[in-house]
Design a protein around this motif. Structure first.
Motif, mmCIF file in Angstrom:
data_model
loop_
_atom_site.group_PDB
_atom_site.id
_atom_site.type_symbol
_atom_site.label_atom_id
_atom_site.label_comp_id
_atom_site.label_asym_id
_atom_site.label_seq_id
_atom_site.Cartn_x
_atom_site.Cartn_y
_atom_site.Cartn_z
ATOM 1 N N LEU A 1 0.913 -1.231 0.036
ATOM 2 C CA LEU A 1 -0.116 -0.102 -0.156
ATOM 3 C C LEU A 1 0.748 1.335 0.070
ATOM 4 O O LEU A 1 0.442 2.310 -0.495
ATOM 5 C CB LEU A 1 -0.806 0.005 1.101
ATOM 6 C CG LEU A 1 -2.081 -1.083 1.158
ATOM 7 C CD1 LEU A 1 -2.823 -1.056 2.573
ATOM 8 C CD2 LEU A 1 -3.032 -0.963 -0.030
ATOM 9 N N LEU A 2 1.929 1.249 0.649
ATOM 10 C CA LEU A 2 2.970 2.395 0.865
ATOM 11 C C LEU A 2 3.462 2.757 -0.605
ATOM 12 O O LEU A 2 3.727 3.855 -1.042
ATOM 13 C CB LEU A 2 4.019 1.959 1.725
ATOM 14 C CG LEU A 2 5.106 3.171 1.713
ATOM 15 C CD1 LEU A 2 4.588 4.358 2.327
ATOM 16 C CD2 LEU A 2 6.259 2.893 2.732
ATOM 17 N N GLY A 3 3.697 1.769 -1.604
ATOM 18 C CA GLY A 3 4.348 1.777 -2.838
ATOM 19 C C GLY A 3 3.685 2.965 -3.724
ATOM 20 O O GLY A 3 4.328 4.116 -3.786
ATOM 21 N N PRO A 4 2.557 2.659 -4.336
ATOM 22 C CA PRO A 4 1.612 3.787 -5.138
ATOM 23 C C PRO A 4 1.797 5.177 -4.327
ATOM 24 O O PRO A 4 1.847 6.301 -5.153
ATOM 25 C CB PRO A 4 0.680 3.156 -5.316
ATOM 26 C CG PRO A 4 0.151 2.090 -4.399
ATOM 27 C CD PRO A 4 1.647 1.704 -3.985
ATOM 28 N N ALA A 5 1.522 5.435 -2.933
ATOM 29 C CA ALA A 5 1.192 6.469 -2.443
ATOM 30 C C ALA A 5 2.730 7.372 -2.354
ATOM 31 O O ALA A 5 2.537 8.231 -2.591
ATOM 32 C CB ALA A 5 0.736 6.168 -0.934
ATOM 33 N N ALA A 6 3.698 6.723 -2.075
ATOM 34 C CA ALA A 6 5.077 7.080 -2.061
ATOM 35 C C ALA A 6 5.532 7.579 -3.385
ATOM 36 O O ALA A 6 6.063 8.541 -3.676
ATOM 37 C CB ALA A 6 6.100 6.131 -1.501
ATOM 38 N N GLY A 7 5.324 6.705 -4.330
ATOM 39 C CA GLY A 7 5.565 7.220 -5.678
ATOM 40 C C GLY A 7 4.796 8.673 -6.289
ATOM 41 O O GLY A 7 5.309 9.303 -6.884
ATOM 42 N N ALA A 8 3.505 8.415 -5.853
ATOM 43 C CA ALA A 8 2.658 9.522 -6.435
ATOM 44 C C ALA A 8 3.321 10.838 -5.532
ATOM 45 O O ALA A 8 3.286 11.916 -6.316
ATOM 46 C CB ALA A 8 1.303 9.384 -6.042
ATOM 47 N N ALA A 9 3.482 10.688 -4.438
ATOM 48 C CA ALA A 9 4.050 11.929 -3.590
ATOM 49 C C ALA A 9 5.350 12.453 -4.219
ATOM 50 O O ALA A 9 5.468 13.501 -4.251
ATOM 51 C CB ALA A 9 3.982 11.607 -2.117
ATOM 52 N N ILE A 10 6.051 11.426 -4.405
ATOM 53 C CA ILE A 10 7.593 12.003 -5.174
ATOM 54 C C ILE A 10 7.424 12.454 -6.379
ATOM 55 O O ILE A 10 7.951 13.312 -6.548
ATOM 56 C CB ILE A 10 8.291 10.597 -5.153
ATOM 57 C CG1 ILE A 10 8.985 10.276 -3.599
ATOM 58 C CG2 ILE A 10 9.796 10.917 -5.762
ATOM 59 C CD1 ILE A 10 9.498 8.848 -3.618
ATOM 60 N N GLY A 11 6.356 11.807 -7.269
ATOM 61 C CA GLY A 11 6.115 12.501 -8.559
ATOM 62 C C GLY A 11 5.549 13.893 -8.452
ATOM 63 O O GLY A 11 6.100 14.758 -9.335
ATOM 64 N N LEU A 12 4.572 14.051 -7.673
ATOM 65 C CA LEU A 12 4.113 15.536 -7.401
ATOM 66 C C LEU A 12 5.121 16.610 -7.133
ATOM 67 O O LEU A 12 5.249 17.828 -7.408
ATOM 68 C CB LEU A 12 2.979 15.545 -6.402
ATOM 69 C CG LEU A 12 1.735 14.818 -6.932
ATOM 70 C CD1 LEU A 12 0.496 14.409 -5.873
ATOM 71 C CD2 LEU A 12 1.193 15.475 -8.076
ATOM 72 N N GLY A 13 6.099 15.898 -5.986
ATOM 73 C CA GLY A 13 7.013 16.810 -5.473
ATOM 74 C C GLY A 13 7.970 17.443 -6.590
ATOM 75 O O GLY A 13 8.364 18.344 -6.628
ATOM 76 N N LEU A 14 8.361 16.267 -7.254
ATOM 77 C CA LEU A 14 9.530 16.547 -8.536
ATOM 78 C C LEU A 14 8.786 17.432 -9.488
ATOM 79 O O LEU A 14 9.359 18.531 -9.982
ATOM 80 C CB LEU A 14 9.793 15.300 -9.275
ATOM 81 C CG LEU A 14 10.731 14.382 -8.551
ATOM 82 C CD1 LEU A 14 10.839 13.208 -9.405
ATOM 83 C CD2 LEU A 14 12.157 14.864 -8.219
ATOM 84 N N THR A 15 7.523 17.328 -9.849
ATOM 85 C CA THR A 15 6.915 18.252 -10.692
ATOM 86 C C THR A 15 6.714 19.622 -10.253
ATOM 87 O O THR A 15 6.916 20.474 -10.917
ATOM 88 C CB THR A 15 5.498 17.613 -10.797
ATOM 89 O OG1 THR A 15 5.581 16.314 -11.568
ATOM 90 C CG2 THR A 15 4.864 18.663 -12.132
ATOM 91 N N GLY A 16 6.222 19.715 -9.065
ATOM 92 C CA GLY A 16 6.257 21.160 -8.234
ATOM 93 C C GLY A 16 7.493 21.994 -8.311
ATOM 94 O O GLY A 16 7.519 23.165 -8.340
ATOM 95 N N ARG A 17 8.817 21.276 -8.041
ATOM 96 C CA ARG A 17 10.017 21.885 -7.816
ATOM 97 C C ARG A 17 10.759 22.124 -9.313
ATOM 98 O O ARG A 17 11.225 23.153 -9.427
ATOM 99 C CB ARG A 17 10.750 21.160 -6.997
ATOM 100 C CG ARG A 17 10.292 21.196 -5.554
ATOM 101 C CD ARG A 17 11.282 20.617 -4.635
ATOM 102 N NE ARG A 17 10.874 20.558 -3.253
ATOM 103 C CZ ARG A 17 11.429 21.771 -2.294
ATOM 104 N NH1 ARG A 17 11.903 22.401 -2.853
ATOM 105 N NH2 ARG A 17 11.094 21.699 -1.132
ATOM 106 N N LEU A 18 10.786 21.136 -10.070
ATOM 107 C CA LEU A 18 11.383 20.997 -11.318
ATOM 108 C C LEU A 18 10.632 21.056 -12.540
ATOM 109 O O LEU A 18 11.149 21.064 -13.668
ATOM 110 C CB LEU A 18 12.317 19.720 -11.327
ATOM 111 C CG LEU A 18 13.030 19.415 -10.077
ATOM 112 C CD1 LEU A 18 13.879 18.211 -10.537
ATOM 113 C CD2 LEU A 18 14.145 20.784 -9.913
ATOM 114 N N GLY A 19 9.371 21.201 -12.374
ATOM 115 C CA GLY A 19 8.492 21.044 -13.752
ATOM 116 C C GLY A 19 8.395 19.560 -14.135
ATOM 117 O O GLY A 19 8.367 18.905 -13.480
#
Length: 202
Positions: A88-106
């Protein structure tokens, strides 16, 4: 990870990545003690390196963005952990990391998103769930310490499904040999207890 910057940058990035992974593997193997698996940080780096090409392919061929790529990479990494909380942690962590990368680096490359998601997920999982999932008991033991003995020696240093198949075949052959050894034989004809008396000459 540098494939979007041209051929020269791609070649330099591949060489730098290979050199970094080789150095990390050498350090991990040098510090590895007998009867232990490689260090956690080394396994995390290797898993991130394996996820990067898959993220690049998803970005280049399917046109997926960093958030879907990171979510899928985290979900795949979580599914390999087998435990429900880690799955259960896998997709949640992946989505959070993807959103964080997009918010900071585009818009970041898919390789970066996949590698960051897998590395971030495995680091977070190691911090939250500290009990080891896999442990190596021993590499070599004395014969008297082995709890059971199998009747077939392994011909290689790896014991897998092929060895189990050979062991089953050996057991089948042994059972057939035992059955034939104890097979009832056809009893011989009983000896004659008396013979016909011959004719007496006159």
């Amino acid at each position: 990870m540098t494939a979007h910057r041209g051929k020269a940058a791609t070649a330099l990035g591949a060489l730098a990545g290979a050199a970094g992974l080789a150095a990390a593997e050498a350090v991990a193997r040098a510090r590895q003690r007998p009867g232990e698996i490689p260090a956690l940080w080394s396994r995390i780096l290797m898993s991130g390196a394996l996820a990067a090409p898959l993220g690049w392919a998803a970005d280049r061929l399917a046109g997926a963005g960093p958030v879907p790529v990171a979510t899928a990479a985290g979900a795949a990494a979580g599914a390999l952990r087998l435990r429900p909380q880690k799955v259960l942690l896998g997709p949640a962590a992946g989505a959070a990391i993807g959103l964080g990368l997009t918010g900071r680096l585009g818009r970041v490359p898919g390789a970066v998103a996949a590698a960051a998601a897998v590395v971030g997920y495995r680091a977070t999982s190691a911090l939250l769930f500290r009990d080891p999932q896999v442990s190596l008991l021993a590499e070599r033991v004395k014969a008297e310490d082995v709890p059971f003995v199998v009747p077939l020696a392994s011909q290689t240093r790896y014991v897998g499904t092929g060895y189990v198949r050979s062991l089953a075949q050996a057991g089948t052959r042994a059972g057939a040999t035992s059955a034939s050894a104890f097979r009832c034989r056809r009893p011989a004809s009983p000896p004659r207890c008396c013979r016909r008396p011959g004719r007496v000459a006159a």
